[in-house]
Motif scaffolding. Structure first.
Motif, PDB file in Angstrom:
ATOM      1  N   GLY A  34      32.288  48.290  25.295  1.00  0.00           N
ATOM      2  CA  GLY A  34      32.549  48.858  26.612  1.00  0.00           C
ATOM      3  C   GLY A  34      32.181  47.983  27.786  1.00  0.00           C
ATOM      4  O   GLY A  34      32.342  48.401  28.936  1.00  0.00           O
ATOM      5  N   PHE A  35      31.695  46.786  27.545  1.00  0.00           N
ATOM      6  CA  PHE A  35      31.349  45.886  28.645  1.00  0.00           C
ATOM      7  C   PHE A  35      32.582  45.118  29.106  1.00  0.00           C
ATOM      8  O   PHE A  35      33.340  44.607  28.273  1.00  0.00           O
ATOM      9  CB  PHE A  35      30.273  44.876  28.218  1.00  0.00           C
ATOM     10  N   PRO A  36      32.780  44.988  30.415  1.00  0.00           N
ATOM     11  CA  PRO A  36      33.871  44.146  30.900  1.00  0.00           C
ATOM     12  C   PRO A  36      33.579  42.682  30.575  1.00  0.00           C
ATOM     13  O   PRO A  36      32.430  42.228  30.662  1.00  0.00           O
ATOM     14  CB  PRO A  36      33.866  44.365  32.413  1.00  0.00           C
ATOM     15  N   VAL A  37      34.621  41.951  30.206  1.00  0.00           N
ATOM     16  CA  VAL A  37      34.514  40.534  29.828  1.00  0.00           C
ATOM     17  C   VAL A  37      35.612  39.767  30.557  1.00  0.00           C
ATOM     18  O   VAL A  37      36.755  40.226  30.622  1.00  0.00           O
ATOM     19  CB  VAL A  37      34.665  40.372  28.301  1.00  0.00           C
ATOM     20  N   LEU A  38      35.260  38.598  31.099  1.00  0.00           N
ATOM     21  CA  LEU A  38      36.240  37.723  31.749  1.00  0.00           C
ATOM     22  C   LEU A  38      36.369  36.443  30.938  1.00  0.00           C
ATOM     23  O   LEU A  38      35.379  35.828  30.550  1.00  0.00           O
ATOM     24  CB  LEU A  38      35.822  37.440  33.187  1.00  0.00           C
ATOM     25  N   ASP A  39      37.611  36.040  30.698  1.00  0.00           N
ATOM     26  CA  ASP A  39      37.925  34.931  29.803  1.00  0.00           C
ATOM     27  C   ASP A  39      37.483  33.568  30.324  1.00  0.00           C
ATOM     28  O   ASP A  39      37.359  33.355  31.528  1.00  0.00           O
ATOM     29  CB  ASP A  39      39.435  34.873  29.548  1.00  0.00           C
ATOM     30  N   GLU A  40      37.341  32.655  29.381  1.00  0.00           N
ATOM     31  CA  GLU A  40      36.984  31.271  29.671  1.00  0.00           C
ATOM     32  C   GLU A  40      38.119  30.579  30.422  1.00  0.00           C
ATOM     33  O   GLU A  40      39.291  30.674  30.034  1.00  0.00           O
ATOM     34  CB  GLU A  40      36.718  30.526  28.359  1.00  0.00           C
ATOM     35  N   ALA A  41      37.761  29.848  31.470  1.00  0.00           N
ATOM     36  CA  ALA A  41      38.742  29.126  32.272  1.00  0.00           C
ATOM     37  C   ALA A  41      39.430  28.029  31.465  1.00  0.00           C
ATOM     38  O   ALA A  41      40.653  27.895  31.503  1.00  0.00           O
ATOM     39  CB  ALA A  41      38.074  28.533  33.511  1.00  0.00           C
TER      40      ALA A  41
END
Length: 185
Positions: A34-41
């Motif tokens: 349930g944690f928001p995750v932002l992808d690797e650039a």
């Protein structure tokens, strides 16, 4: 425990280290909780550049690749700021500095400035793990390069004043539990 059940001071939590350390798998496990995750650039830029036939690739134009990653990471930072709770980021702006230093390119002043302006709340370090290391079309580094990458990230984050929390090897469940228990400490 879900992401919403947790009162955590840390808002932007970065996972860094060398390739083949299990960052992506751990992030997917955290996202599943349930944690928001932002992808690797880096991986996203490589995929986008390959898709359009662009030259901002680490093996073609590392400077342009770094600039593309900077734009992506600043956007990720802004997106994390908008979330109500903690957000996990797959790498951060200091990783770009580590990348440039590792390949022997000068770090532009605006990148150093970005690293001082866009500050993360907590940084977790994952060391390369030989048993899970694998190369693919975007990850071309050798195991030795993965170790040097991790060392470069460790140096840069420490130089920028970040305390690093090292994530021990273990099952995904153990690693996710460790990160959750360390959040905000």
């Amino acid at each position: 425990m879900s992401a919403m059940d947790r009162d955590v001071r840390a808002k932007s939590l970065v996972l860094t280290g060398g390739p083949g350390a299990g960052k992506t798998s751990l992030l997917m496990a955290l996202q599943g909780m349930g944690f928001p995750v932002l992808d690797e650039a880096g991986r996203a830029v490589i995929q986008d550049q390959q898709r359009i036939g662009g030259g901002a690739l680490p093996w073609v134009d590392p400077g342009a690749f770094a600039e593309q990653m900077l734009g992506w990471d600043m956007r990720n930072f802004r997106m994390a700021e908008r979330e109500a709770g903690p957000v996990f980021l797959d790498r951060g702006i200091p990783d770009i500095i580590g990348y440039l230093e590792l390949i022997g390119l000068q770090v532009p002043a605006h990148l150093e400035k970005a690293a001082s302006v866009f500050r993360y709340d907590q940084v977790f370090l994952l060391r390369p793990w030989p048993e899970i290391f694998a190369q693919d079309s975007e990850r071309r580094q050798t195991r030795e390069e993965a170790v040097r990458t991790c060392e470069a990230m460790e140096r840069v984050y420490a130089r920028l004043g970040y305390p690093l929390t090292e994530v021990p090897q273990g099952t995904l469940e153990q690693r996710a539990a460790f990160v959750i228990n360390q959040m905000g400490k």
